[in-house]
Write an enzyme that holds these catalytic residues in place. Sequence first.
Site, PDB file in Angstrom:
ATOM      1  N   LYS A  45     -19.393  66.723 -44.494  1.00  0.00           N
ATOM      2  CA  LYS A  45     -18.259  67.374 -44.634  1.00  0.00           C
ATOM      3  C   LYS A  45     -17.197  66.590 -45.152  1.00  0.00           C
ATOM      4  O   LYS A  45     -17.290  65.358 -44.862  1.00  0.00           O
ATOM      5  CB  LYS A  45     -18.008  68.420 -43.645  1.00  0.00           C
TER       6      LYS A  45
ATOM      7  N   ARG B  98     -26.635  71.649 -37.230  1.00  0.00           N
ATOM      8  CA  ARG B  98     -26.874  72.069 -38.568  1.00  0.00           C
ATOM      9  C   ARG B  98     -26.747  71.157 -39.591  1.00  0.00           C
ATOM     10  O   ARG B  98     -25.556  70.590 -39.813  1.00  0.00           O
ATOM     11  CB  ARG B  98     -26.127  73.513 -39.110  1.00  0.00           C
TER      12      ARG B  98
END
Length: 273
Positions: free
Chosen positions: A221, A255
């Site tokens: 991210k 995840r």
Amino acid sequence: MTINCKGNLVDLSAPKVMGILNVTPDSFYDGGRYSDIQKMLSHVEKMLNDGATFVDIGAYSSRPGADPVSEVDELSRLLPIVEALLKEFPEILLSIDTFRSNVAEQCLHRGAALVNDISAGKLDEKMLSVIARFKVPCIMMHMRGNPRTMSDQTQYDDLIEDIHFYFSERLAMARKMGLNDMIIDPGFGFAKTLRQNYELLQDLDLFQSLDVPVLVGLSRKSMIYKTLKSDPENALNGTTALNMLALSKGAKILRVHDVKEAMECVQLYNQMS
């Protein structure tokens, strides 16, 4: 701490890994890579062989500023792949990343095992009742607004307290609707600034008081690659570092795009437990 997936109890006392399969053309990292079904099947097989307990499939990009996708398009992307995966891997624990109740319902009818809702049921009032009817686990993420507007909704009175209250309210609603297995995802990158993302990670252990498993999605991210002045392609090392920190603060599910490396984190963490 266990969750019931397709009649099997998954023990989360030892952390598990959820592999990401994006079938969107515009995902921030892997958009368009797995539009070919054979490539997708091979990729999922690798994730399962690398140790993924769950595979999370999404057809609606939730990156900041993403364009809307119609329900028809979302279903047309998802259903053939859901069917192919369940045919090829009948025991797969397939998580459906959607905020639409009809999309969730159609995938659950075909054998999906979990629903991963970025809005925790707030964008579709029928979502929680559908999940309750199928008696599957629900991943409830913290977000404000929607993917197009969330970047403008980062003002909090108290970040941790506000998110804690949000989850308390959503969990109470879910229990009232008859859900048994809930997982919370604090939503790194969703309606949070870079600084707020790190504050949230620092205080992640405070969410243990909610007594439900915590999932974290940090994989590649912008909070990683912007800090390192890099890009998603070069954010694996940073992802690994933050995943280990998340595990140390009580995360039960990672995840990730890179299952092998996340499993190595879990294996090393387990040596300290």
